[in-house]
Motif scaffolding. Structure first.
Motif, PDB file in Angstrom:
ATOM      1  N   ILE A  27       0.847  -1.208   0.000  1.00 38.86           N
ATOM      2  CA  ILE A  27       0.000   0.000   0.000  1.00 38.86           C
ATOM      3  C   ILE A  27       0.876   1.249   0.000  1.00 38.86           C
ATOM      4  O   ILE A  27       0.624   2.204  -0.754  1.00 38.86           O
ATOM      5  N   LYS A  28       1.906   1.259   0.835  1.00 40.94           N
ATOM      6  CA  LYS A  28       2.806   2.424   0.873  1.00 40.94           C
ATOM      7  C   LYS A  28       3.444   2.669  -0.488  1.00 40.94           C
ATOM      8  O   LYS A  28       3.505   3.800  -0.974  1.00 40.94           O
ATOM      9  N   ASN A  29       3.928   1.588  -1.117  1.00 37.05           N
ATOM     10  CA  ASN A  29       4.581   1.725  -2.422  1.00 37.05           C
ATOM     11  C   ASN A  29       3.618   2.238  -3.481  1.00 37.05           C
ATOM     12  O   ASN A  29       3.972   3.070  -4.322  1.00 37.05           O
ATOM     13  N   ASN A  30       2.366   1.753  -3.464  1.00 35.57           N
ATOM     14  CA  ASN A  30       1.381   2.215  -4.453  1.00 35.57           C
ATOM     15  C   ASN A  30       1.046   3.686  -4.266  1.00 35.57           C
ATOM     16  O   ASN A  30       0.874   4.423  -5.236  1.00 35.57           O
ATOM     17  N   ILE A  31       0.936   4.131  -2.992  1.00 33.16           N
ATOM     18  CA  ILE A  31       0.666   5.553  -2.730  1.00 33.16           C
ATOM     19  C   ILE A  31       1.849   6.400  -3.179  1.00 33.16           C
ATOM     20  O   ILE A  31       1.689   7.469  -3.794  1.00 33.16           O
ATOM     21  N   GLU A  32       3.084   5.923  -2.901  1.00 30.03           N
ATOM     22  CA  GLU A  32       4.265   6.692  -3.330  1.00 30.03           C
ATOM     23  C   GLU A  32       4.358   6.763  -4.846  1.00 30.03           C
ATOM     24  O   GLU A  32       4.741   7.792  -5.406  1.00 30.03           O
ATOM     25  N   ARG A  33       4.004   5.669  -5.539  1.00 31.77           N
ATOM     26  CA  ARG A  33       4.012   5.691  -7.003  1.00 31.77           C
ATOM     27  C   ARG A  33       2.978   6.688  -7.529  1.00 31.77           C
ATOM     28  O   ARG A  33       3.208   7.401  -8.503  1.00 31.77           O
ATOM     29  N   LEU A  34       1.820   6.757  -6.852  1.00 32.62           N
ATOM     30  CA  LEU A  34       0.776   7.706  -7.233  1.00 32.62           C
ATOM     31  C   LEU A  34       1.266   9.139  -7.050  1.00 32.62           C
ATOM     32  O   LEU A  34       1.053  10.008  -7.906  1.00 32.62           O
ATOM     33  N   LYS A  35       1.960   9.397  -5.933  1.00 35.55           N
ATOM     34  CA  LYS A  35       2.518  10.738  -5.698  1.00 35.55           C
ATOM     35  C   LYS A  35       3.575  11.080  -6.749  1.00 35.55           C
ATOM     36  O   LYS A  35       3.643  12.212  -7.244  1.00 35.55           O
ATOM     37  N   TYR A  36       4.392  10.083  -7.083  1.00 42.66           N
ATOM     38  CA  TYR A  36       5.439  10.317  -8.088  1.00 42.66           C
ATOM     39  C   TYR A  36       4.826  10.684  -9.445  1.00 42.66           C
ATOM     40  O   TYR A  36       5.291  11.596 -10.122  1.00 42.66           O
ATOM     41  N   ASN A  37       3.764   9.988  -9.841  1.00 46.30           N
ATOM     42  CA  ASN A  37       3.123  10.261 -11.129  1.00 46.30           C
ATOM     43  C   ASN A  37       2.505  11.657 -11.170  1.00 46.30           C
ATOM     44  O   ASN A  37       2.548  12.330 -12.201  1.00 46.30           O
ATOM     45  N   ILE A  38       1.902  12.119 -10.046  1.00 49.37           N
ATOM     46  CA  ILE A  38       1.305  13.467 -10.037  1.00 49.37           C
ATOM     47  C   ILE A  38       2.407  14.519 -10.162  1.00 49.37           C
ATOM     48  O   ILE A  38       2.229  15.568 -10.783  1.00 49.37           O
TER      49      ILE A  38
END
Length: 673
Positions: free
Chosen positions: A58-69
């Protein structure tokens, strides 16, 4: 009538079986009493590891989402889009592009990101007043742009207000059900929104928002198992995932107070404490819970619960399997014991002695076997006699085989001679294939360089073309005002002819650049490098990259035009590296420095940039053909390979190293090149 005797091996096997079965009874008694505790303890460890692993996912998916934005907000096209949007003529003077041009670029980038991330179902660009400018939605695999008349104002939505306040931080919303036109969207779609403000010239001009479906983002399907129940709640205990009773999911959206600690009271203190993890085992449940921080003051809670009853069944199954395993092992031991006993019997020793005599008899197999026991050994003796007869026959067969083998060896020798005769032709054919491949790689490298040069010419011609256009307009104005004197007409012709001659010289330089060198010639190194740089200077300036040279006039022997392609490739790679680094660290002043060192018979050319350098794990491979560190579609992987081939063909060598905040390519020629 003869009575059938039991052999010693059978007797011992029966004894071993009796002892093994007695041991089974004792081991089974103790195993049954401990199996349940072992299974519960082992399963609790597995559940805890699974919860921790899912927490990290979950942490990695949220960080990937932040990176994409961040990728979207820092993209130069996004800033250019807002500059054009805020301009009254919908035009960006900085890049000479229109609002509609940028809009299509952003739609393309956002569509690509939605295609690559299955959980992203909506991306929006919103201005500082809350008005949606662009809105892409995805249903299944189909991505559509929402028409302008259906765009909404989100000025009063919580995520817009907080994202505009967040400055440079990425805003993460609470997880809730998606709404359109202030109504819940059906089918229900649990959503997390990631948003970030966009700055142009130091001012906040709007935000970009990504809506992600958490069922796909957090891979809820993988959590549905038979024996262990997984629940996910928000920080106040409301269900976000409940496979046992889906009606309780997102109860707060419908005014229903469904919280997990109403169903499992042991969890209640955990929700009102600062603890990050919770473990509990009693005679009814195994519970493992973890808190996951997804943003400041926002977290999820992952809970896995196993019912103790399943372990009672497993302990019985374990006991049954254990008993079955021990029985099989006991039988195996009995068989092994039987075989061992056979080997220790006296008749076998006699047969062994006889076998040794036969082995040293040099082909004489006429020995008498005096073993006549009424058991397996007697049978073995009979078999031994049959073997001796077979050896006698095999002796004759072996002689015949030797004759046939000699003929076969002769045949294979002739075939080998034929192969050796054709080997030279095969080697020459393979060498020709390698040379043909190098020619193809060289052509591909030239085509890639030609693409770079066409881009350079485009930048070189842009200013002259603008000047010609302005001069022509000025000529028209002078004619209308009757101020077109012969002197002004002469000045107009001279000025524009100079511009046209400059453009013509650019084409001549381009044509000479790609003229094939057939022979080694002597040329000036400084002049060749500066001519290549002049063809690229406008393109570098357009990307805010300065280029410094510190060169000395020196003659070198080699292939001039191919050497210029080497310089073109290395400077183009430096430009690309600087542009890619800006996407990660933000805008900065790009810089490329070209120097040379002359020491007796040694010439060293250094091309250094501040593009971030080359990862150490791939640095040794960058000169290999078709190897590239660029994104798919942006690099061919042959540029640096051809740089190495050309430099080595001129008797030099090329190396690379990381220095400061970039990479430095070093070309060395000895003996005058």
């Amino acid at each position: 009538m003869k009575t059938k005797k039991l052999s010693i091996s059978i007797k011992i096997a029966i004894l071993v079986m009796i002892v093994s079965l007695f041991g089974i009874a004792i081991i089974s008694y103790f195993s049954y009493s401990q199996a349940k505790e072992i299974f519960i303890s082992h399963t609790a460890e597995i559940i805890a590891k699974n919860v921790d692993r899912y927490k990290d996912d979950i942490k990695n998916n949220i960080e990937r989402l932040k990176y994409n934005i961040k990728i979207l907000t820092y993209n130069p096209s996004t800033k250019g889009f807002f500059r054009a949007y805020l301009d009254e003529y919908r035009y960006d003077e900085k890049t000479n592009r229109t609002f509609s041009d940028y809009k299509q670029d952003i739609i393309t980038i956002m569509s690509l990101m939605m295609n690559q991330n299955s959980s992203y179902y909506q991306i929006r660009v919103i201005d500082r007043n809350g008005n949606e400018i662009i809105k892409l939605v995805k249903e299944g695999r189909k991505i559509e742009q929402v028409k302008e008349e259906f765009l909404q104002n989100k000025q009063h939505r919580k995520y817009f207000i907080e994202a505009m306040k967040a400055d440079n931080d990425v805003y993460v919303s609470n997880i809730n059900l998606n709404k359109e036109f202030n109504k819940l969207e059906f089918p229900l779609r649990p959503t997390v929104r990631i948003a970030k403000a966009i700055y142009v010239n130091g001012k906040k001009v709007g935000i970009i928002v990504i809506n992600a479906n958490i069922k796909q983002l957090f891979n809820f399907k993988s959590l549905k198992t038979k024996d262990i129940s997984t629940f996910i709640t928000n920080q106040t205990g409301y269900y976000l995932l409940n496979y046992q009773n889906p009606v309780k999911e997102f109860g707060f959206e419908f005014g229903r107070d469904f919280r997990i600690y109403y169903d499992f009271e042991k969890l209640k203190p955990f929700y009102f404490s600062n603890e990050k993890s919770f473990s509990y085992i009693d005679n009814k449940y195994i519970i493992e819970a973890r808190k996951v921080d997804i943003a400041k003051n926002k977290r999820l809670v992952i809970i896995k619960i196993a019912n103790i009853d399943i372990f009672k069944k497993k302990s019985h199954t374990y006991l049954y399997n254990l008993v079955l395993f021990i029985i099989i092992v006991s039988i195996g031991i009995a068989l092994i014991t039987t075989i061992s006993v056979k080997k220790l019997t006296k008749p076998i020793e006699e047969l062994t002695i006889l076998a040794k005599k036969i082995a040293t008899a040099k082909g004489d197999y006429s020995y008498k076997i005096d073993v006549n026991t009424n058991d397996e050994i007697g049978e073995l003796a009979k078999a031994f006699k049959i073997m001796l007869d077979s050896l006698e026959r095999s002796k004759k067969d072996l002689k015949q085989f030797a004759n046939n083998l000699e003929k076969e060896v002769d045949k294979k020798t002739k075939e080998l001679q034929k192969i050796n005769k054709n080997l030279q032709e095969i080697v020459e054919e393979k060498v020709k294939e390698v040379r043909d491949r190098d020619k193809i790689l060289l052509q591909q490298s030239k085509m890639a360089a030609m693409g770079e040069m066409i881009g350079a010419i485009a930048h070189q011609w842009r200013q002259p073309l603008n000047s010609l256009a302005l001069n022509i307009q000025l000529l028209e104005d002078l004619a209308e005002e009757n101020q077109l004197t012969p002197k002004k007409m002469e000045e107009f012709v001279d000025k524009n002819m100079q511009t046209i001659q400059f453009m013509s010289q650019t084409i001549d330089d381009f044509r000479n650049f790609f003229r094939k060198d057939k022979e080694v010639t002597e040329f000036d190194l400084k002049e060749s490098i500066e001519k290549t740089i002049n063809l690229q200077r406008a393109q570098l300036q357009d990307h805010n990259i300065s280029l410094e040279t510190h060169l000395q006039p020196v003659k070198i022997k080699g292939y001039k035009n191919e050497f210029m392609q080497v310089i073109l490739n290395l400077i183009s790679n430096a430009k690309d590296a600087i542009i890619e680094r800006r996407k990660i660290v933000g805008d900065f002043k790009g810089k490329v420095v070209v120097t040379d060192e002359i020491d007796k018979d040694k010439i060293v050319i250094r091309i250094k940039d501040n593009g971030g350098g080359i990862p150490e794990e791939v640095k040794e491979r960058i000169f290999e053909p078709y190897f590239t560190t660029k994104e798919e579609g942006k690099g061919t992987g042959i540029g640096l390979y051809m740089v190495k081939e050309i430099v080595e063909r001129m008797g030099g060598k090329v190396e690379v190293r990381n220095v400061d905040d970039g990479a430095e390519f070093i070309i060395t020629f000895t003996g005058g090149g």
